[in-house]
Design an enzyme around this catalytic site. Structure first.
Site, short mmCIF file in Angstrom:
data_model
loop_
_atom_site.label_atom_id
_atom_site.label_comp_id
_atom_site.label_asym_id
_atom_site.label_seq_id
_atom_site.Cartn_x
_atom_site.Cartn_y
_atom_site.Cartn_z
N GLU A 38 41.17 43.00 39.82
CA GLU A 38 40.02 42.55 39.02
C GLU A 38 39.66 41.10 39.33
O GLU A 38 38.49 40.77 39.55
CB GLU A 38 40.34 42.66 37.52
CG GLU A 38 40.57 44.07 37.00
CD GLU A 38 39.36 44.98 37.13
OE1 GLU A 38 38.25 44.50 37.40
OE2 GLU A 38 39.55 46.20 36.95
N ASN B 274 36.33 39.74 41.35
CA ASN B 274 35.40 38.79 40.73
C ASN B 274 35.08 37.62 41.66
O ASN B 274 33.93 37.16 41.71
CB ASN B 274 35.97 38.27 39.40
CG ASN B 274 35.76 39.25 38.27
OD1 ASN B 274 35.09 40.26 38.42
ND2 ASN B 274 36.34 38.95 37.11
N ARG C 121 28.36 47.60 37.64
CA ARG C 121 29.59 47.00 37.14
C ARG C 121 29.74 47.32 35.65
O ARG C 121 28.76 47.34 34.92
CB ARG C 121 29.59 45.49 37.34
CG ARG C 121 29.21 45.03 38.74
CD ARG C 121 30.22 44.08 39.29
NE ARG C 121 31.49 44.73 39.46
CZ ARG C 121 31.86 45.39 40.57
NH1 ARG C 121 31.07 45.46 41.59
NH2 ARG C 121 33.04 45.95 40.63
N1 LIG Z 1 35.39 34.08 39.68
C1 LIG Z 1 34.19 34.11 39.05
N2 LIG Z 1 33.19 33.27 39.41
C2 LIG Z 1 31.99 33.30 38.79
N3 LIG Z 1 31.68 34.14 37.78
C3 LIG Z 1 32.63 35.01 37.37
C4 LIG Z 1 33.92 35.04 37.98
N4 LIG Z 1 34.65 36.00 37.36
C5 LIG Z 1 33.86 36.53 36.41
N5 LIG Z 1 32.64 35.94 36.40
C6 LIG Z 1 31.53 36.25 35.46
O1 LIG Z 1 32.07 36.90 34.32
C7 LIG Z 1 31.41 38.17 34.14
C8 LIG Z 1 32.39 39.17 33.55
O2 LIG Z 1 33.43 39.47 34.49
P1 LIG Z 1 34.17 40.88 34.38
O3 LIG Z 1 35.14 40.98 35.50
O4 LIG Z 1 34.72 41.04 32.99
O5 LIG Z 1 33.00 41.94 34.54
P2 LIG Z 1 32.19 42.31 35.88
O6 LIG Z 1 32.87 41.77 37.08
O7 LIG Z 1 30.78 41.92 35.70
O8 LIG Z 1 32.30 43.90 35.89
P3 LIG Z 1 33.60 44.76 36.35
O9 LIG Z 1 34.75 43.81 36.46
O10 LIG Z 1 33.81 45.76 35.26
O11 LIG Z 1 33.25 45.39 37.65
C9 LIG Z 1 30.85 38.54 35.50
O12 LIG Z 1 29.74 39.41 35.39
C10 LIG Z 1 30.46 37.16 36.05
O13 LIG Z 1 29.22 36.74 35.51
MG LIG Z 2 34.90 42.04 37.40
#
Ligand SMILES: Nc1ncnc2c1ncn2[C@@H]1O[C@H](COP(=O)(O)OP(=O)(O)OP(=O)(O)O)[C@@H](O)[C@H]1O
Ligand SMILES: [Mg+2]
Lengths: 147, 100
Positions: free
Chosen positions: A48, A52, A106
């Site tokens: 995860e 990200n 996502r």
């Molecule tokens: N390393 C990162 N750099 C920049 N933004 C991030 C980062 N990690 C998370 N985010 C932000 O936080 C939000 C939520 O992250 P999360 O992993 O919970 O969901 P997602 O990645 O959108 O979906 P999923 O993980 O279910 O595929 C992301 O949509 C993004 O906007």
């Molecule tokens: Mg994610």
């Protein structure tokens, strides 16, 4: 709390490195003799955080992802996953289940998975500078120096 | 990886290996292509061969739920192995009534 083992890993934010990253962390913690369920939790949480970095931190470029794993004398695994990407403006909102800024398919569950699959998740971020996710997992079954 | 089979208005997609953000797009493409051309009454996603999945797999399930609805079909998620039950239950997709 004493650190008894540590490793560092840097690699490019290419999606085919996702499986490499989770396998590498999982291989490193094997010295603690984790259960299959614990290993699977760690792999999923790492996947995860790394995804990200690839999807959100470096959306249109290839950047470097930095992983640091430390193991303490109390069977605590501390996994730090860092990028120098776009950063997160509102961390609290980003960590809410189902919240996503992505327009593809996502679920917005990455942080929720990290939180439920590890014992502690801490996020530090600065817009334009990057994000660090620190996760801790305690293994209950084994003791490091028992080996 | 994914293998598909169509009979009695049911499109079955059997998934294999690890499902992450890297692997999801090709799986999605294959299933959606067949869903559009065959317009099944039911789409069955068979997870029996899946050894690992992260939230990209949840996105894959929710996306196929929408895609098959567009052609008037229903989604069923079948043969979820024990090691995936934790993430499946956390995702809340159970509330869509697709789990079998
Ligand atoms: N390393 C990162 N750099 C920049 N933004 C991030 C980062 N990690 C998370 N985010 C932000 O936080 C939000 C939520 O992250 P999360 O992993 O919970 O969901 P997602 O990645 O959108 O979906 P999923 O993980 O279910 O595929 C992301 O949509 C993004 O906007
Ligand atoms: Mg994610």
């Amino acid at each position: 709390m004493k650190i008894v083992n540590e490793m560092n890993l840097n690699f490019e934010s290419r999606s085919y490195n996702e499986s490499f990253a989770r396998s590498a962390v999982s291989a490193f913690v094997l010295c603690l003799d984790p259960t299959i369920a614990e290993l699977s939790d760690i792999k999923t949480a790492v996947s995860e955080a790394v995804t990200n970095c690839i999807v959100h931190a470096y959306p249109d470029t290839i950047g470097t992802i930095y992983i640091n794993v430390r193991i303490t004398d109390q069977n605590r695994i501390i996994i730090k996953i860092r990028d120098k990407g776009v950063g997160i403006e509102n961390i609290k909102q980003a960590m809410e289940p189902l919240y996503t800024t992505s327009s593809d398919e996502r679920a917005g569950l990455g942080f929720a998975v990290m939180q439920s699959f590890t014992d502690k998740v801490k996020v530090r971020s600065k817009v334009g500078a990057g994000t660090t996710v620190t996760m801790e997992k305690i293994l209950y079954r084994t003791s490091y120096d028992k080996r | 990886m994914v293998e598909t089979k169509f009979s009695d208005d049911v499109l079955t997609a059997k998934l294999y290996g690890e499902i992450d953000h890297h692997k999801a797009p090709s799986i999605r493409q294959k299933i959606d292509g067949q869903t559009e051309s065959l317009r099944p009454k039911e789409l069955h996603l068979d997870f029996s061969g899946v050894s690992f999945m992260d939230s990209s797999g949840i996105g894959l399930i929710m996306g196929r739920y929408r895609q098959v609805s567009l052609v008037g079909g229903k989604l069923k998620v079948i043969n979820v192995p024990k090691n995936l039950q934790k993430i499946i239950s956390l995702s809340g997709i159970d509330s869509l009534g697709v789990l079998k």
